[in-house]
Design a protein around this motif. Structure first.
Motif, PDB file in Angstrom:
ATOM      1  N   ARG A 123      -4.952   2.356  -3.516  1.00  0.00           N
ATOM      2  CA  ARG A 123      -5.194   0.862  -3.864  1.00  0.00           C
ATOM      3  C   ARG A 123      -6.657   0.905  -4.612  1.00  0.00           C
ATOM      4  O   ARG A 123      -7.324   1.941  -4.014  1.00  0.00           O
ATOM      5  CB  ARG A 123      -5.466   0.184  -2.316  1.00  0.00           C
TER       6      ARG A 123
ATOM      7  N   LEU B  72      -6.222  -4.574  -7.122  1.00  0.00           N
ATOM      8  CA  LEU B  72      -6.765  -5.804  -6.539  1.00  0.00           C
ATOM      9  C   LEU B  72      -8.228  -6.210  -7.559  1.00  0.00           C
ATOM     10  O   LEU B  72      -9.312  -5.655  -7.043  1.00  0.00           O
ATOM     11  CB  LEU B  72      -7.123  -5.765  -5.325  1.00  0.00           C
TER      12      LEU B  72
ATOM     13  N   MET C 120       0.339   1.852  -7.330  1.00  0.00           N
ATOM     14  CA  MET C 120      -0.968   1.814  -6.909  1.00  0.00           C
ATOM     15  C   MET C 120      -1.307   0.386  -6.940  1.00  0.00           C
ATOM     16  O   MET C 120      -0.819  -0.505  -7.756  1.00  0.00           O
ATOM     17  CB  MET C 120      -1.934   2.398  -7.583  1.00  0.00           C
ATOM     18  N   LEU C 121      -1.672  -0.182  -5.788  1.00  0.00           N
ATOM     19  CA  LEU C 121      -2.073  -1.611  -5.471  1.00  0.00           C
ATOM     20  C   LEU C 121      -3.472  -2.040  -6.278  1.00  0.00           C
ATOM     21  O   LEU C 121      -4.431  -1.324  -5.885  1.00  0.00           O
ATOM     22  CB  LEU C 121      -2.168  -1.937  -4.245  1.00  0.00           C
TER      23      LEU C 121
ATOM     24  N   TYR D  99     -11.675   2.873   3.304  1.00  0.00           N
ATOM     25  CA  TYR D  99     -12.204   2.574   1.816  1.00  0.00           C
ATOM     26  C   TYR D  99     -13.586   3.079   1.786  1.00  0.00           C
ATOM     27  O   TYR D  99     -14.506   2.718   2.060  1.00  0.00           O
ATOM     28  CB  TYR D  99     -12.451   0.739   1.850  1.00  0.00           C
TER      29      TYR D  99
ATOM     30  N   HIS E  77       0.800  -1.250   0.016  1.00  0.00           N
ATOM     31  CA  HIS E  77      -0.029   0.006  -0.100  1.00  0.00           C
ATOM     32  C   HIS E  77       0.784   1.361   0.127  1.00  0.00           C
ATOM     33  O   HIS E  77       0.277   2.193  -0.231  1.00  0.00           O
ATOM     34  CB  HIS E  77      -0.963   0.010   1.269  1.00  0.00           C
TER      35      HIS E  77
ATOM     36  N   ASN F 148      -8.426   3.360  -0.351  1.00  0.00           N
ATOM     37  CA  ASN F 148      -8.947   2.226  -1.408  1.00  0.00           C
ATOM     38  C   ASN F 148     -10.304   2.928  -2.233  1.00  0.00           C
ATOM     39  O   ASN F 148     -11.178   3.148  -1.416  1.00  0.00           O
ATOM     40  CB  ASN F 148      -9.275   1.146  -0.304  1.00  0.00           C
TER      41      ASN F 148
ATOM     42  N   SER G 184      -9.861  -1.484  -5.955  1.00  0.00           N
ATOM     43  CA  SER G 184     -10.505  -2.790  -6.127  1.00  0.00           C
ATOM     44  C   SER G 184     -11.674  -2.789  -6.819  1.00  0.00           C
ATOM     45  O   SER G 184     -12.285  -1.829  -7.478  1.00  0.00           O
ATOM     46  CB  SER G 184     -10.852  -3.334  -4.806  1.00  0.00           C
TER      47      SER G 184
ATOM     48  N   ASN H 234      -8.813  -2.908   6.572  1.00  0.00           N
ATOM     49  CA  ASN H 234      -9.333  -2.039   5.512  1.00  0.00           C
ATOM     50  C   ASN H 234     -10.968  -1.370   5.936  1.00  0.00           C
ATOM     51  O   ASN H 234     -11.623  -2.277   5.821  1.00  0.00           O
ATOM     52  CB  ASN H 234      -9.441  -2.528   4.112  1.00  0.00           C
TER      53      ASN H 234
END
Length: 269
Positions: A233, A26, A23-24, A191, A18, A213, A235, A154
């Motif tokens: 992050r 997912l 940038m992560l 998040y 992170h 996130n 997702s 998170n």
């Protein structure tokens, strides 16, 4: 033979991801096949999506799937890959703090490196009181610490998700208040699901001292823009599953249409 990483080592790695320059990303999955595919294609971590897991097993999202069944799926995913796994546990499947304590112990036993915990009540579909969610996050941190596991928490806030009469600025204020309270309670990341406005995202990133996130949905800024805004992050929730099912439906329809067309042609010959 390479030594396998411990659960806490995976949690440390997951947290480190992170804070990297990249940038992560997912793409959330729902089974072992998806997890191993992510690992094989070079992703450094695996994230589950509760809605996708529920749908794949014949249930609706919102803690409708039996908790033990969800735990079994998560355990299978963790055991199938070497990279860290973070699990979407919705609101924790617990009616009270004592129940949450029991559930968190079971979640830790799956071997996960991180979790998503949301601040909505699945029974009322309303936001939980912020003080209660703070207590829940503190409890999760305490249980994990007692178990010697450096779990990445998170903390999801559903301020932008729920129907509301609040203005954009009022929602932002509530999201900041909740996010800061969750950070103080021990959350490792925030998040704010369904936030899409670039200015709002930039403000949240600047307000929080922990990684933010963002969920990728229709209308969300592009990945490059999000990285430039400082998002740590991203997702995809159940969107990969939806895309896969849509592609499968299209393929099935094509097969059916070709078969019917061929069958009619044969009859006419």
């Amino acid at each position: 033979m390479k030594k396998k990483s411990t659960q806490s080592e995976k949690a440390d790695l997951f947290k480190k991801l992170h804070y990297s320059k990249q940038m992560l990303v997912l793409p959330n999955i729902w089974d072992v096949t998806g997890a191993t595919l992510l690992e094989e294609t070079g992703y450094q971590a695996v994230a589950t999506a509760s809605a996708a897991i529920a749908r794949a097993n014949g249930y609706q999202d919102g803690e409708k799937m039996p908790f033990e069944q969800a735990l079994n799926v998560i355990t299978q995913i963790v055991n199938a890959v070497e990279v860290p796994v973070t699990a979407d546990i919705e609101s924790g499947y617990a009616a009270d703090l004592q129940g949450l304590k029991i559930d968190v112990r079971k979640i830790l036993a799956t071997g996960v490196a991180g979790i998503n915990i949301e601040d909505s009540d699945p029974k009322t579909n309303q936001l939980l009181p912020v003080d209660l969610q703070v207590e829940r996050i503190k409890l999760i941190r305490k249980v994990a610490d007692k178990a010697g596991i450096r779990l990445f928490i998170n903390a999801r806030t559903d301020v932008f998700l729920k129907p509301s009469t609040l203005t954009k600025d009022e929602k932002l204020k509530v999201a900041i208040e909740r996010g800061c309270a969750y950070m103080d309670a021990g959350a490792d990341g925030i998040y704010p699901i369904f936030v899409q406005d670039e200015t709002v995202i930039a403000t949240l990133v600047n307000e929080f001292s922990v990684p933010v996130n963002i969920l990728i949905t229709k209308g969300t800024p592009e990945l490059g823009t999000l990285q430039n805004l400082g998002v740590a992050r991203v997702s995809f929730g159940p969107n990969f599953q939806k895309a896969m099912l849509l592609a499968m439906k299209t393929s099935l329809k094509n097969v059916k249409d070709r078969f019917v067309h061929s069958h009619i042609t044969d009859m006419l010959v």
